[in-house]
Motif scaffolding. Structure first.
Motif: not given
Length: 112
Positions: A37-51, A84-88, A104-105
């Motif tokens: 779950n932690s790894k998935s969240g890190e990957e979500q943050a990285a994908a959002l930052e790239e987007s 609700d999950d990330f602040i940009i 992306v935090m």
């Protein structure tokens, strides 16, 4: 009589060992699920930052300057994310022609 006591002790010992093995297995499974779950969240943050980075570059290509905040990207360029999950945060540099800093935090300081 003696044989019956040995048999009941043996059965009790077997049940205790089985319960301990079950609890250890459940604990290891829980730790593994938490790590995934932690790894998935890190990957979500990285994908959002790239987007966000791609949206910022697209904005620059069309508008001729970088956006001042994320709301412009959400309104005009269709950027969607779970607030609700990330602040940009986009921090512009001193000039309009340099790529701004993009952060992306995760909300609450930890990735879900």
């Amino acid at each position: 009589m003696e044989q019956a006591k040995k048999t009941s002790r043996s059965v009790l010992r077997g049940m205790i060992i089985t319960a301990v093995i079950f609890l250890l297995t459940a604990a290891l499974f829980g730790l593994g699920a938490s790590a995934i779950n932690s790894k998935s969240g890190e990957e979500q943050a990285a994908a959002l930052e790239e987007s966000v980075r791609r949206s910022v570059i697209l904005y620059y290509a069309i508008e001729g300057h970088y956006p001042s905040d994320v709301d412009v990207l959400k309104e005009k360029y269709g950027l969607r994310y779970d607030s609700d999950d990330f602040i940009i945060s986009i921090h512009s540099n001193f000039t309009d022609n340099l790529l701004p800093d993009i952060y992306v935090m995760p909300v609450g300081g930890e990735i879900k």
